[in-house]
Design an enzyme around this catalytic site. Structure first.
Site, mmCIF file in Angstrom:
data_model
loop_
_atom_site.group_PDB
_atom_site.id
_atom_site.type_symbol
_atom_site.label_atom_id
_atom_site.label_comp_id
_atom_site.label_asym_id
_atom_site.label_seq_id
_atom_site.Cartn_x
_atom_site.Cartn_y
_atom_site.Cartn_z
ATOM 1 N N LYS A 198 50.740 75.197 -56.129
ATOM 2 C CA LYS A 198 50.778 74.163 -55.085
ATOM 3 C C LYS A 198 52.191 73.591 -55.169
ATOM 4 C CE LYS A 198 48.900 70.367 -52.800
ATOM 5 N NZ LYS A 198 47.978 70.316 -51.661
ATOM 6 N N THR A 249 42.044 72.730 -50.640
ATOM 7 C CA THR A 249 41.858 72.871 -52.087
ATOM 8 C C THR A 249 40.482 73.455 -52.393
ATOM 9 O OG1 THR A 249 43.294 70.983 -52.455
ATOM 10 C CG2 THR A 249 41.936 71.660 -54.294
#
Ligand SMILES: Nc1ncnc2c1ncn2[C@@H]1O[C@H](COP(=O)(O)OP(=O)(O)OP(=O)(O)O)[C@@H](O)[C@H]1O
Ligand SMILES: [Mg+2]
Length: 224
Positions: free
Chosen positions: A37, A16
């Protein structure tokens, strides 16, 4: 469709942080960036210094997405997505993920897609994260730790990627220290040589310095 698929050697390696640094850097270059995502798990745990993945990615992408647009499937328990869906009495629709990612890419100059855990994590009973990466066809960015254990994990990920026809564009070791140890320098050179893939380093950063950090990555090389 133009984009990058950010995978990692494991969960918690820095996907991330790297994906957000890429988004922030591209946005700073006036690119319209969308983030995706496929599924996020572990939302029962409160966010710490870093926001939850979909919230951070939505905040640095520049395509005006809400966190729920970034991650269409969201679960509380910290388990594999296929099992988190089962616990919630549902399942993840792989074709829907493909369609949502394609729609997000169509709205943007670049789509940055973060995987879930490593490349071989199941999204459904019959689809791995690797299958989504293959379906999207973007160059692959592999996030790895700089320290002990990284050589084998990164080479395994490169093999698994190439076996499925994915195109690894680069490895990112994160956080890459300002003064790396001899072992970290050796790890980086060894992965580059044995993995036949360029390795970059992302310096330690925080949510406010993502664009600066991301602008040090070879984004143009990866995007082609
Ligand atoms: N460049 C960096 N600067 C600062 N912290 C970093 C950096 N890279 C990794 N980290 C640390 O590693 C932690 C895990 O990173 P991150 O949440 O990006 O991992 P992940 O691979 O996305 O995990 P998940 O599998 O849960 O999605 C961060 O919370 C942060 O503490
Ligand atoms: Mg993450």
């Amino acid at each position: 469709m133009r984009g990058l698929f950010v995978t990692g050697t494991d969960t918690g390696v820095g996907k991330t942080v790297v994906a957000a640094a890429i988004c922030a850097a591209l946005a700073s270059r006036s690119q319209r960036v969308a983030a995706f995502k496929p599924a996020i798990t572990g939302l029962d745990a409160p966010a710490g210094h870093w926001p939850h993945d979909h919230e951070l990615l939505a905040s640095v992408a520049s395509a005006g997405q809400a966190p729920g647009d970034v991650a269409p499937y969201r679960f509380g328990p910290s388990v594999s997505p296929h099992y988190a869906a089962e616990l919630a009495g549902t399942s993840i629709d792989f074709a829907r993920l493909e369609a949502l990612a394609a729609a997000a890419a169509a709205e943007a100059d670049v789509l940055v897609c973060e995987g879930v855990g490593g490349l071989m994590v199941p999204l459904t009973d019959s689809h791995l994260v690797r299958d989504l990466a293959a379906a999207l066809g973007f160059p692959l960015v592999i996030v790895a730790r700089p320290g002990l254990g990284t050589i084998s994990h990164t080479l395994l990920t490169l093999e698994a990627a190439r076996a499925a026809g994915l195109r690894p564009a680069g490895v990112v070791m994160t956080p890459w220290p300002e003064r790396p140890s001899p072992a970290e320098v050796s790890n980086r050179r060894t992965v580059e040589r044995l993995g036949a893939c360029p390795v970059a380093g992302l310096p330690p950063c925080d949510p406010a310095s993502l664009a600066v950090a991301g602008n040090g990555l070879p984004l143009a090389d990866w995007l082609g």
